[in-house]
Scaffold this active site. Structure first.
Site, mmCIF file in Angstrom:
data_model
loop_
_atom_site.group_PDB
_atom_site.id
_atom_site.type_symbol
_atom_site.label_atom_id
_atom_site.label_comp_id
_atom_site.label_asym_id
_atom_site.label_seq_id
_atom_site.Cartn_x
_atom_site.Cartn_y
_atom_site.Cartn_z
ATOM 1 C CB CYS A 85 2.983 46.935 2.237
ATOM 2 S SG CYS A 85 4.451 46.021 1.742
ATOM 3 C CB CYS A 93 6.276 40.291 3.059
ATOM 4 S SG CYS A 93 6.913 40.697 4.700
ATOM 5 C CB CYS A 176 10.000 47.062 5.448
ATOM 6 S SG CYS A 176 8.928 46.595 6.837
ATOM 7 C CD GLN A 249 9.106 46.583 24.414
ATOM 8 O OE1 GLN A 249 8.526 46.349 23.346
ATOM 9 N NE2 GLN A 249 9.024 45.774 25.461
ATOM 10 C CG ASP A 347 8.983 42.424 30.314
ATOM 11 O OD1 ASP A 347 8.198 41.848 29.548
ATOM 12 O OD2 ASP A 347 9.755 43.335 29.932
ATOM 13 C CB CYS A 374 5.245 39.999 24.064
ATOM 14 S SG CYS A 374 6.279 38.559 24.346
#
Length: 418
Positions: A85, A93, A176, A249, A347, A374
């Protein structure tokens, strides 16, 4: 050693913002950085790789450390690749941290971060980590075109784009590359002539059920632009429906991957009682219900109204599943849910479960807890709290749910015992 330009702040060692310094890069660090040192000053460097010699431009100065971007690579690592990218570079970015890193090296990078956090914050030894076999696994689909939910910011010229690293500045982009192909084709970004004069953000969704939706956000209020307001997702052998702006997700393979890992680690048995905490739309609860059967029971605890509604709708055909609308801390402290319980799925959000929740779960006495995390740091802190209560991390799996970024997902099995 330091090429000084117009600096706005200066560290104790004399390094100032916008200075350029030559340095040799050391180990990876959380947050998509590597660590380096100049004249004893700790420098967290983006766009670099361990072992490289680079020229880095200082972007922030803090007490005890500075941040910098590698702008020139003098000696490159063999793991360095050309970012696909054009926006994945210093000053552009901030969405992707690792586009300059080869695929296998990205997995090794994330594995190293997980090990470091579990050692430093979790109190585990290298031998214990070796026994766990800590590693991060790739998901199917490759490094690009995976992100099924993308939120674009809107700048003062009404153009949609993505934010710079650690900044509110919007970088207008034409595409993107980690976005789902269906999102890449949407007429949202500037080259298509799109303009968003009243929007703060534009949210895009490409669901696994084939729905493609665009939502404009104005002053915190979401307004449908195109596509269905309620999207379909397919996971765990079921079809799920939920509002386009509700949590799901972002990697198309993530829901199945995590559900499978949780069930493999917990091994729920017929007749058992299970809790699904921070349960969202009920993904894990559905799998638990199938395993514990008619003689078992599953309780979902979720605080977000959209998640509660989605769970009740999607699990309505499972009479042994109850959905409790409450914060997990509140549900445990006020006995909205009570033991005995056999297995738990935990979670939590990025901040982790926290000591009060960990203590309450240990007191409830399940035989096993599957912790879905996460953030390795928050997970490591909670693992240490569990250890202080006589629990241990028995198994750990890592998944690259967010290729090209520094983020990683963990599923750990916690059990009582030495």
């Amino acid at each position: 050693m330091t090429e000084s330009t117009a600096a706005t702040a200066e560290s104790e060692s004399g390094i100032a913002e916008a200075d350029r310094v030559e340095l040799t890069v050391d180990a990876v660090a959380p947050g998509g950085h590597c660590v380096a040192r100049v004249d004893g000053q700790v420098v967290f460097v983006r766009h670099a790789l361990p072992g490289e010699r680079v020229i880095a431009e200082v972007t922030e100065v803090h007490k005890g450390f500075v941040r910098a971007d590698a702008v020139t690579v003098l000696d490159a690592s063999p793991d360095r690749v050309e970012p696909p990218c054009p926006y994945a570079k210093p000053g552009a970015c901030g969405g992707c941290d690792l586009q300059h890193v080869a695929p296998e090296a990205q997995l090794a990078w994330k594995t190293a971060v997980v090990r470091e956090q579990l050692t430093r914050l979790g109190g585990l030894t290298d031998a214990e980590l070796d026994e766990l076999g800590v590693r991060v696994e790739a998901l199917p689909g490759g490094l690009l075109g995976w992100r099924s939910r993308v939120r674009y910011a809107v700048d003062a010229a009404d153009r949609a784009g993505l934010l710079k690293h650690r900044s509110h500045e919007v970088v207008p982009i034409d595409r993107c590359l980690i976005a789902h192909p269906a999102i890449q084709e949407l007429p949202v970004l500037t080259p298509t002539g799109a303009s968003w004069p009243a929007a703060d953000a534009v949210e895009t969704v490409a669901s696994t059920g084939g729905d493609v939706t665009v939502v404009e956000v104005r002053d915190g209020i979401s307004m449908q632009v195109s596509g269905p307001a309620v999207v379909r997702e397919v996971a765990a052998d079921r079809e799920w429906t939920l509002p386009a702006s509700a949590f799901w997700q972002v990697h198309p393979a993530a829901a199945d991957t995590l559900s499978t890992a949780v069930l493999e680690l917990l091994d729920p048995r017929p007749g058992e009682v299970a809790w699904d905490l921070y349960g969202g739309a009920g993904l894990f609860a559905a799998g638990l219900a199938a395993k514990v059967g008619a003689g078992g029971r599953v309780t979902v605890v979720e605080a977000a109204p959209q998640g509660v509604s989605a769970a009740r709708r999607n699990l309505a055909d499972l009479p042994r599943v109850e959905v409790v609308s409450a914060r997990v801390e509140t549900a445990l402290a006020r006995r909205r849910i009570t033991g005995p319980v056999d297995v738990v799925v935990l979670d939590p959000p990025r901040a982790g479960a926290g000591a009060p929740v960990v203590r309450a779960l240990a007191a409830a006495g399940p035989r096993a807890i599957a912790y879905v995390a996460c953030d390795p740091a928050a997970f490591a802190r909670d693992v240490r709290t569990f250890a202080g209560l006589g629990w241990r991390l028995a198994e750990l799996r890592g998944f690259d749910l967010f290729p090209m970024t520094q983020h990683v997902e963990l599923v750990g099995l916690l059990v009582p015992g030495p």
